[in-house]
Design a protein around this motif. Structure first.
Motif, PDB file in Angstrom:
ATOM      1  N   SER A  55     104.733  41.218  -1.676  1.00 44.82           N
ATOM      2  CA  SER A  55     105.131  39.961  -1.039  1.00 44.82           C
ATOM      3  C   SER A  55     106.638  39.935  -0.788  1.00 44.82           C
ATOM      4  O   SER A  55     107.098  39.467   0.259  1.00 44.82           O
ATOM      5  CB  SER A  55     104.705  38.759  -1.896  1.00 44.82           C
ATOM      6  OG  SER A  55     105.347  38.778  -3.155  1.00 44.82           O
ATOM      7  N   ARG A  56     107.409  40.466  -1.714  1.00 45.05           N
ATOM      8  CA  ARG A  56     108.859  40.496  -1.540  1.00 45.05           C
ATOM      9  C   ARG A  56     109.255  41.490  -0.448  1.00 45.05           C
ATOM     10  O   ARG A  56     110.148  41.228   0.367  1.00 45.05           O
ATOM     11  CB  ARG A  56     109.536  40.842  -2.858  1.00 45.05           C
ATOM     12  CG  ARG A  56     111.052  40.661  -2.843  1.00 45.05           C
ATOM     13  CD  ARG A  56     111.632  40.788  -4.220  1.00 45.05           C
ATOM     14  NE  ARG A  56     111.362  39.602  -5.032  1.00 45.05           N
ATOM     15  CZ  ARG A  56     111.591  39.527  -6.345  1.00 45.05           C
ATOM     16  NH1 ARG A  56     112.090  40.582  -6.979  1.00 45.05           N
ATOM     17  NH2 ARG A  56     111.338  38.427  -7.008  1.00 45.05           N
ATOM     18  N   ARG A  99     110.201  40.955   7.225  1.00 43.71           N
ATOM     19  CA  ARG A  99     110.159  39.855   8.194  1.00 43.71           C
ATOM     20  C   ARG A  99     111.556  39.379   8.568  1.00 43.71           C
ATOM     21  O   ARG A  99     111.871  39.173   9.746  1.00 43.71           O
ATOM     22  CB  ARG A  99     109.334  38.691   7.636  1.00 43.71           C
ATOM     23  CG  ARG A  99     109.127  37.556   8.629  1.00 43.71           C
ATOM     24  CD  ARG A  99     108.117  36.539   8.128  1.00 43.71           C
ATOM     25  NE  ARG A  99     108.614  35.791   6.992  1.00 43.71           N
ATOM     26  CZ  ARG A  99     108.137  35.890   5.758  1.00 43.71           C
ATOM     27  NH1 ARG A  99     107.150  36.733   5.486  1.00 43.71           N
ATOM     28  NH2 ARG A  99     108.632  35.151   4.780  1.00 43.71           N
ATOM     29  N   VAL A 100     112.420  39.227   7.562  1.00 48.21           N
ATOM     30  CA  VAL A 100     113.788  38.766   7.812  1.00 48.21           C
ATOM     31  C   VAL A 100     114.567  39.802   8.618  1.00 48.21           C
ATOM     32  O   VAL A 100     115.283  39.460   9.572  1.00 48.21           O
ATOM     33  CB  VAL A 100     114.509  38.467   6.477  1.00 48.21           C
ATOM     34  CG1 VAL A 100     115.996  38.258   6.711  1.00 48.21           C
ATOM     35  CG2 VAL A 100     113.906  37.236   5.821  1.00 48.21           C
ATOM     36  N   ASP A 105     113.473  39.804  12.141  1.00 48.29           N
ATOM     37  CA  ASP A 105     113.990  38.628  12.834  1.00 48.29           C
ATOM     38  C   ASP A 105     115.447  38.842  13.242  1.00 48.29           C
ATOM     39  O   ASP A 105     115.880  38.404  14.310  1.00 48.29           O
ATOM     40  CB  ASP A 105     113.854  37.392  11.953  1.00 48.29           C
ATOM     41  CG  ASP A 105     114.090  36.105  12.722  1.00 48.29           C
ATOM     42  OD1 ASP A 105     113.449  35.922  13.770  1.00 48.29           O
ATOM     43  OD2 ASP A 105     114.939  35.289  12.297  1.00 48.29           O
ATOM     44  N   ASP A 159     107.406  42.298   2.053  1.00 53.76           N
ATOM     45  CA  ASP A 159     106.996  41.694   3.319  1.00 53.76           C
ATOM     46  C   ASP A 159     108.036  40.689   3.803  1.00 53.76           C
ATOM     47  O   ASP A 159     108.373  40.657   4.992  1.00 53.76           O
ATOM     48  CB  ASP A 159     105.636  41.010   3.148  1.00 53.76           C
ATOM     49  CG  ASP A 159     105.173  40.347   4.426  1.00 53.76           C
ATOM     50  OD1 ASP A 159     104.823  41.067   5.378  1.00 53.76           O
ATOM     51  OD2 ASP A 159     105.166  39.098   4.489  1.00 53.76           O
ATOM     52  N   ARG A 160     108.562  39.867   2.895  1.00 54.03           N
ATOM     53  CA  ARG A 160     109.594  38.902   3.273  1.00 54.03           C
ATOM     54  C   ARG A 160     110.847  39.618   3.764  1.00 54.03           C
ATOM     55  O   ARG A 160     111.480  39.199   4.735  1.00 54.03           O
ATOM     56  CB  ARG A 160     109.936  37.982   2.098  1.00 54.03           C
ATOM     57  CG  ARG A 160     108.829  37.014   1.740  1.00 54.03           C
ATOM     58  CD  ARG A 160     109.342  35.849   0.904  1.00 54.03           C
ATOM     59  NE  ARG A 160     109.944  36.276  -0.339  1.00 54.03           N
ATOM     60  CZ  ARG A 160     109.276  36.468  -1.472  1.00 54.03           C
ATOM     61  NH1 ARG A 160     107.953  36.303  -1.504  1.00 54.03           N
ATOM     62  NH2 ARG A 160     109.906  36.834  -2.578  1.00 54.03           N
ATOM     63  N   TYR A 207     105.535  43.284  12.423  1.00 51.71           N
ATOM     64  CA  TYR A 207     106.452  42.376  13.128  1.00 51.71           C
ATOM     65  C   TYR A 207     107.039  43.018  14.381  1.00 51.71           C
ATOM     66  O   TYR A 207     108.032  42.541  14.932  1.00 51.71           O
ATOM     67  CB  TYR A 207     107.566  41.927  12.174  1.00 51.71           C
ATOM     68  CG  TYR A 207     107.027  41.188  10.969  1.00 51.71           C
ATOM     69  CD1 TYR A 207     106.526  39.898  11.089  1.00 51.71           C
ATOM     70  CD2 TYR A 207     106.989  41.793   9.716  1.00 51.71           C
ATOM     71  CE1 TYR A 207     106.004  39.219   9.997  1.00 51.71           C
ATOM     72  CE2 TYR A 207     106.476  41.124   8.611  1.00 51.71           C
ATOM     73  CZ  TYR A 207     105.986  39.839   8.765  1.00 51.71           C
ATOM     74  OH  TYR A 207     105.467  39.166   7.680  1.00 51.71           O
TER      75      TYR A 207
END
Length: 204
Positions: A34-35, A41-42, A45, A37-38, A102
């Motif tokens: 989960s970390r 994602r950042v 972005d 993935d975050r 992403y």
């Protein structure tokens, strides 16, 4: 201080981000998906904002230990190198999958100190960075633990010192506007805060 950092970030076109093993894995050694993935994602972005991003990552040995279901890290250099080889494959597989979710592509660069110190090799690796960034690919950098045994064997007398130092060298190589180190401590101290209660945070 926060305002200065925020201003620097807003104006930064080329950013190096360093992430450590403790951020990528749980206390039991397994991957914190989960970390990761975050993080992906950042960074994707940021790419979408027309910034250039380079990720310097630790975690090859830690992820290798988890992948092989070992109870602890091997006690020998050759064992750690083997685990690092497995872990590096797994780490890049996870990164590649997450970044592709992403819409972005990653490329792997493994460095040893001699690459940075030798002018010809330094030029070659700098050209590789520049080409990847021009193509919109996110370079993912790690020290080549399967080759650079000094870090594994000698602890404090390491090839790069650690990946914090490696990230600083990468930032210098590519002329980065900003280096962000993701850490489990609050910042830069005059000595190890995990070992010394008298340590002081150097804020600037």
């Amino acid at each position: 201080m926060y305002a200065n950092i925020r201003g620097s970030f807003q104006n930064a076109k080329r950013i190096v981000v360093k992430v450590g093993t403790s951020t990528l894995t749980y206390d039991n050694g397994k991957v914190n998906l989960s970390r990761m993935d975050r993080l992906a994602r950042v960074l994707c972005d940021l790419q979408n904002q027309d910034r250039e991003v380079v990720l310097v990552t630790s975690g090859a040995i830690g992820v290798g230990v988890g992948k092989l279901k070992l109870k602890e890290k091997p006690g020998t250099v050759r064992g750690k190198q083997a685990v690092a080889a497995v872990g590096q494959c797994e780490l890049m597989h996870i990164y590649s999958k997450l970044f592709s979710e992403y819409g972005h592509i990653v490329g792997q660069i493994l460095l040893t100190r001699d690459v940075v110190d030798d002018a010809h090799r330094r030029e070659n690796v700098t050209n590789t960075f520049e080409t990847l960034l021009e193509m919109g690919i996110v370079p993912i950098v790690n020290e080549n633990d399967s080759v650079a045994i000094d870090e594994i064997e000698y602890g404090e007398r390491r090839v790069f010192g650690d990946n914090d130092t490696l990230s600083g060298m990468v930032a210098g190589l590519i002329g980065a506007d900003l280096l962000i180190i993701l850490s489990d401590i609050d910042g830069f101290y005059d000595c190890d805060p995990h070992k010394n209660a008298c340590s002081h945070l150097i804020s600037e």
